[in-house]
Design an enzyme around this catalytic site. Sequence first.
Site, PDB file in Angstrom:
ATOM      1  N   ILE A  87       0.648  -1.322  -4.795  1.00 64.62           N
ATOM      2  CA  ILE A  87       1.276  -0.138  -4.240  1.00 64.62           C
ATOM      3  C   ILE A  87       2.757  -0.386  -3.947  1.00 64.62           C
ATOM      4  O   ILE A  87       3.607   0.465  -4.188  1.00 64.62           O
ATOM      5  CB  ILE A  87       0.559   0.317  -2.954  1.00 64.62           C
ATOM      6  N   TYR A 237     -10.178  -6.977   8.947  1.00 56.19           N
ATOM      7  CA  TYR A 237      -9.364  -6.095   8.105  1.00 56.19           C
ATOM      8  C   TYR A 237      -9.326  -4.684   8.687  1.00 56.19           C
ATOM      9  O   TYR A 237      -8.264  -4.064   8.790  1.00 56.19           O
ATOM     10  CB  TYR A 237      -9.924  -6.057   6.687  1.00 56.19           C
ATOM     11  N   LYS A 241      -5.912  -2.546   9.983  1.00 59.37           N
ATOM     12  CA  LYS A 241      -5.463  -1.278   9.417  1.00 59.37           C
ATOM     13  C   LYS A 241      -5.520  -0.140  10.436  1.00 59.37           C
ATOM     14  O   LYS A 241      -4.714   0.792  10.386  1.00 59.37           O
ATOM     15  CB  LYS A 241      -6.288  -0.932   8.170  1.00 59.37           C
ATOM     16  N   THR A 274      -5.360  -2.924  -7.022  1.00 60.54           N
ATOM     17  CA  THR A 274      -4.302  -3.826  -6.585  1.00 60.54           C
ATOM     18  C   THR A 274      -4.889  -5.225  -6.475  1.00 60.54           C
ATOM     19  O   THR A 274      -6.090  -5.422  -6.613  1.00 60.54           O
ATOM     20  CB  THR A 274      -3.742  -3.399  -5.206  1.00 60.54           C
TER      21      THR A 274
END
Length: 365
Positions: A87, A237, A241, A274
């Site tokens: 990204i 994680y 976020k 990604t």
Amino acid sequence: MANWTAFGILSRRGRTTVVGTATSDSKARPMFSRSRTCLVALGALLLSACAAGGSIAQGQPKPDWNLADMPSQNGRIFLVTGGTSGIGYESAKALAAAGAQVVIAARNPERGEEAIASIREETPDARVRFESLDLADLASVHALAERLTAALPRLDGLINNAGIMEPPERGTSADGFEMQFAVNYLGHFALTEELLPLLQKADAPRVVTLSSIAARLGAIHFQDLQFEQDYDPAGAYQQSKLACLMFALELQRRSDAAGWGIQSIASHPGVSRTNLQVNNGFVRRSIGRFVLQPAARGALPTLYAITAPDARGGSYYGPTGMMELRGSLGFAQVPAAATDAQAIARLWSVSEELSGTRYPSRIAD
């Protein structure tokens, strides 16, 4: 950034609800129990997606917004963290093609040079350069801010993009923090603060911070913020976020209150191809071939947030298809935990203490 926790591949401790804190259960769950929990989480996400489609918020972005709609970025200067792939790379490439001066900040100089060469193949006159940055080392964050402050007349936009996802073993940063918390969130928290004066020199500065659909399943585990007691890759994680989303929204509130003149916006790319998937197993990677959208498509919410005249500070943009995995651009769903004022204030205070930074009550003229 792609995140398979949206499909119910959850943490060992069963952290599936969106709350300010969570209890700990270090015992492994039986397979049937974990599957049932996964189905509950999946159902909650489906209901949320259906609810999102029931109304159109005022100022909804044009669903088919694409790079052709991006206004010229001539004369503007942007910093993109993690801009050597995924990204971040697609964002840097698009901004450079639109005429902007772009600084790619990442750890690996060789990959940085490769990214620059690739961008210049498509845009020969691209004004793009590489700067070394290790978000897992606050000294590196400070050094980058010092270099940019000395070299740039201003900074029109900062894209807090770099991140890592679910390393199987718990790692620690140079400063002793859990690696995902350090790279995905705390390093960006510190970098943004140090670049505030440079951002203020621009006419209409923006900060875009990337979150993830994983934030919906996240919790801020104040009782074990660094996952020292029982490391859980997915839970760590999700926490990082969610923290990114809380930071983006609170940064806008503080900018408004203190008159900083900075627009802070959050975005997420749905599930996109990604290098974050490096830690995914064979099954998850195989399924991903049929689900993941191209990184260029996943970059659109970020590019809209950083360039579109109609993008709104304090908003959260992402795909609006089923579960926000992919689809047309629009407002993403903000989980309740991201608006918990008490948790936000506590996280902000803890983050300032851990990073050694202090956001000003106002920015001097």
